[in-house]
Design an enzyme around this catalytic site. Sequence first.
Site, PDB file in Angstrom:
ATOM      1  N   GLY A   1      22.572  -6.729 -29.989  1.00  0.00           N
ATOM      2  CA  GLY A   1      21.876  -7.214 -31.196  1.00  0.00           C
ATOM      3  C   GLY A   1      22.391  -6.058 -32.104  1.00  0.00           C
ATOM      4  N   GLY A   2      21.494  -4.987 -32.357  1.00  0.00           N
ATOM      5  CA  GLY A   2      21.725  -4.249 -33.455  1.00  0.00           C
ATOM      6  C   GLY A   2      23.329  -3.566 -34.128  1.00  0.00           C
TER       7      GLY A   2
ATOM      8  CG  HIS B   1      14.626  -8.657 -21.423  1.00  0.00           C
ATOM      9  ND1 HIS B   1      14.047  -7.529 -21.470  1.00  0.00           N
ATOM     10  CD2 HIS B   1      15.608  -8.445 -22.668  1.00  0.00           C
ATOM     11  CE1 HIS B   1      14.929  -6.861 -22.516  1.00  0.00           C
ATOM     12  NE2 HIS B   1      15.281  -7.672 -22.801  1.00  0.00           N
TER      13      HIS B   1
ATOM     14  CE  LYS C   1      17.844  -6.160 -30.994  1.00  0.00           C
ATOM     15  NZ  LYS C   1      17.182  -5.851 -30.026  1.00  0.00           N
TER      16      LYS C   1
ATOM     17  CG  ASP D   1      14.844 -17.023 -28.607  1.00  0.00           C
ATOM     18  OD1 ASP D   1      15.562 -17.231 -29.609  1.00  0.00           O
ATOM     19  OD2 ASP D   1      14.156 -17.900 -28.299  1.00  0.00           O
ATOM     20  CG  ASP D   2      14.156  -9.338 -29.947  1.00  0.00           C
ATOM     21  OD1 ASP D   2      14.244  -8.838 -28.820  1.00  0.00           O
ATOM     22  OD2 ASP D   2      13.925  -9.074 -31.198  1.00  0.00           O
TER      23      ASP D   2
ATOM     24  CE  LYS E   1      -2.457   1.102   3.715  1.00  0.00           C
ATOM     25  NZ  LYS E   1      -3.633   0.571   4.599  1.00  0.00           N
TER      26      LYS E   1
ATOM     27  N   GLY F   1      21.571  -0.328 -27.569  1.00  0.00           N
ATOM     28  CA  GLY F   1      22.532   0.043 -28.343  1.00  0.00           C
ATOM     29  C   GLY F   1      23.828  -0.010 -28.042  1.00  0.00           C
TER      30      GLY F   1
HETATM   31  C1  1AE Z   1      17.904  -3.957 -22.028  1.00  0.00           C
HETATM   32  C2  1AE Z   1      17.902  -4.775 -22.885  1.00  0.00           C
HETATM   33  C3  1AE Z   1      18.565  -4.969 -24.533  1.00  0.00           C
HETATM   34  C4  1AE Z   1      17.921  -5.750 -25.403  1.00  0.00           C
HETATM   35  O1  1AE Z   1      17.261  -7.130 -25.105  1.00  0.00           O
HETATM   36  C5  1AE Z   1      18.084  -5.822 -26.545  1.00  0.00           C
HETATM   37  O2  1AE Z   1      16.998  -6.371 -27.375  1.00  0.00           O
HETATM   38  C6  1AE Z   1      19.346  -5.155 -26.727  1.00  0.00           C
HETATM   39  O3  1AE Z   1      19.026  -4.358 -28.424  1.00  0.00           O
HETATM   40  P1  1AE Z   1      19.950  -3.861 -28.956  1.00  0.00           P
HETATM   41  O4  1AE Z   1      21.450  -4.243 -28.316  1.00  0.00           O
HETATM   42  O5  1AE Z   1      19.839  -2.442 -28.829  1.00  0.00           O
HETATM   43  O6  1AE Z   1      19.975  -3.655 -30.289  1.00  0.00           O
END
Ligand code: 1AE
Length: 426
Positions: A375-376, A266, A149, A176-177, A100, A353
């Site tokens: 990822g990117g 995650h 991705k 995995d995404d 609460k 990023g």
């Molecule tokens: C904080 C979680 C980041 C994540 O799951 C993710 O997919 C990042 O992707 P990029 O590296 O920003 O492309």
Amino acid sequence: MSSYCVATYRSFDAKADFDKKALGIAVGLTVGSWTDLPAARQAEMEKHLGRVLSVSVHEPEAGAAAGSLAAERYADIEIAYPDVNFSRDIPALLVTVFGKLSMDGKIKLLDLKFSEPFLSAFPGPKFGLPGVRKLLGVPERPLLMSIFKSVIGHDLPALAEQFYQQALGGVDLIKDDEILFENPLTPLEKRVEACMAAARRAEAETGQKLLYAVNLTGPTSRLHEQARKAVAAGANALLFNVLAYGFDVLHELSKDPEITVPIAAHPAMAGAYYQSAHYGIAAPVLLGKLMRLAGADLVLFPSPYGSVVMPKEENLAVKQVLLTENLAADYIYSGSGQGNIQLAPSVPVPSAGIHPGLVPVLLRDFGQEVVVNAGGGIHGHPMGTAAGGRAFKQAIAASLAGVPLTEAAANQPELKAAIDAWGVKA
Ligand code: 1AE
């Protein structure tokens, strides 16, 4: 002898008597009323009563910039809650200390310390940092993870090909995404089989082992069954969106003896809890202490440098809690022992990023006990996904050797292309 878990709050109010407020919380969240009780009842209820440990008031500083913390009136309030009031699980603790109360004005939960009896109900990460390193056969260097991705709507061959390209780049883990859920094109067991086959093909070329963290999704009542199916199909790690399901679900999964693989947590939805200065749960508690307590082997969270950022001080506090802090160390208000329970450290995975040009600052701030995750920054590499992984490996090797990336890039085309695309952060 009584034992207590301790919560620290930051309460904001321009006029409040914070001592009175603290007492109101300590009593209100435990016995409910105190002064009105007859003496005999008070004696009975004593063991259930919350205790105010400290109240530290901050008055607005003259000349402080409007909107800054220094310009605000607030108090840091520490309250001990008797373990006897709640069962030994995270939901019971959270509802007690911030149920609460979380809706009652401007107040943020800054810290939680667990008593040893409470902590004794939590085995913690099954693998943790040492276990993950052992599975991979990588005792020292920073680890590298790649994120699938743009896989929604893709079929198994497309997924397996993306996996293969990531693996060829030499990454240690592939996840995995988090937005890839159970679906007819790439159902969990088939996905695991296809990706682990791609892992074996890549290993034949690179000689490198890797972990594939497959996203565990679906209704809570089916998660254990899904996880066991994934493991039976060959999955060697799981990804789990902890905050969407709750810490207790992670705890149940991680202590299941049939789930014999590391779990990567995650942070999806975490921003709704930690980002405000005035409300919610501080990141080191949310993404640090509670994740480790619930048994996350690896924990993803935003870094201070990439596309989704968390302030550096908070970020390093998350890392500290995951890696080194003994969660029971100074729990005691009135108890019997000091911090004998040690949980394995969870692996910090600062993410979002990340590109090769960020590796030197990332390793400077996080050291070697870290997963570099992208990822990117891998798939967006101008020479393709496998080259993206290689560029990261080159950046990690150069940073460990103390060689500036621009210098290391002179004879490594993958690193050079990454730097040309994204630059290097000083
Ligand atoms: C904080 C979680 C980041 C994540 O799951 C993710 O997919 C990042 O992707 P990029 O590296 O920003 O492309």
